[in-house]
Design a protein around this motif. Structure first.
Motif, PDB file in Angstrom:
ATOM      1  N   ILE A   9     -32.613   6.722  -8.935  1.00  0.00           N
ATOM      2  CA  ILE A   9     -32.198   5.317  -8.980  1.00  0.00           C
ATOM      3  C   ILE A   9     -31.769   4.981 -10.395  1.00  0.00           C
ATOM      4  N   SER A  11     -29.821   4.710   1.735  1.00  0.00           N
ATOM      5  CA  SER A  11     -30.963   5.213   0.965  1.00  0.00           C
ATOM      6  C   SER A  11     -31.926   5.878   1.947  1.00  0.00           C
ATOM      7  N   LYS A  65     -21.075  -1.568  -9.188  1.00  0.00           N
ATOM      8  CA  LYS A  65     -21.869  -0.743 -10.109  1.00  0.00           C
ATOM      9  C   LYS A  65     -21.537   0.729  -9.937  1.00  0.00           C
ATOM     10  N   ASN A  92     -29.834   1.816 -12.432  1.00  0.00           N
ATOM     11  CA  ASN A  92     -29.381   0.426 -12.320  1.00  0.00           C
ATOM     12  C   ASN A  92     -29.495  -0.090 -10.885  1.00  0.00           C
ATOM     13  N   ASP A  93     -30.615   0.174 -10.250  1.00  0.00           N
ATOM     14  CA  ASP A  93     -30.893  -0.245  -8.873  1.00  0.00           C
ATOM     15  C   ASP A  93     -29.947   0.360  -7.846  1.00  0.00           C
TER      16      ASP A  93
END
Length: 161
Positions: free
Chosen positions: A117, A89, A3, A119-120
């Protein structure tokens, strides 16, 4: 990781990323990353109006929701543990951005990078004024939640609006 790569490809395809790195860190100009002290930092500079279009669907702090000025650019940083490849994170990240040119013209901006954040995926970012053409110095201070001592990473950005 896939991602993140997709996000960076979209940003690069729009011609939004143009960074180089220096100051004791390893930089790979193809994927815009720096590795230092067991951490890999992926980074980019995006014009504010284009960052706003990417932010659709993001959980965005109130401070980032205001409309930035014409010479405003968004610094975005994604952090990974080099050994495990896991995204980092809950870190405290701040950036000191120093403009190009003589001291009479250059100015220094110090801001925390807010956790965003999309898309996660956790990234860190904030808007900075980049009114002048030339080389900007970006000093990141990254404190991981399991460490009291920050990791300092220096980047440079050649700004050609």
């Amino acid at each position: 990781m896939l991602k993140l790569i997709k996000l960076l490809v979209v940003m690069a395809a729009a011609g939004m990323l143009a960074l180089a790195a220096s100051g004791g860190a390893y930089a790979d100009q193809l994927n815009r990353s720096v590795t230092k002290s067991g951490m890999t930092v992926h980074y980019g500079i995006v014009p504010a109006e284009q960052a706003r279009s990417v932010d659709r669907g993001a959980s965005e702090p109130v401070e980032l929701a205001s409309v930035p000025g014409l010479s405003s650019y968004h610094l975005v940083v994604a952090l990974f543990d080099k050994a495990t490849g896991e995204r980092i994170s809950n870190a405290a990240v701040s950036a000191t951005v120093t403009g190009p040119g003589p001291k009479s013209r250059s100015r220094t901006q110090v801001k925390p990078l807010q956790e965003v954040i999309v898309n996660d995926m956790v990234t860190y970012g904030n808007y900075f004024d980049m009114s002048w053409r030339g080389r900007y110095r970006i000093d990141l201070s990254i404190t991981r939640k399991d460490s009291a001592k920050p990791t300092n990473v220096r980047l440079t950005y050649d700004h050609h609006p």
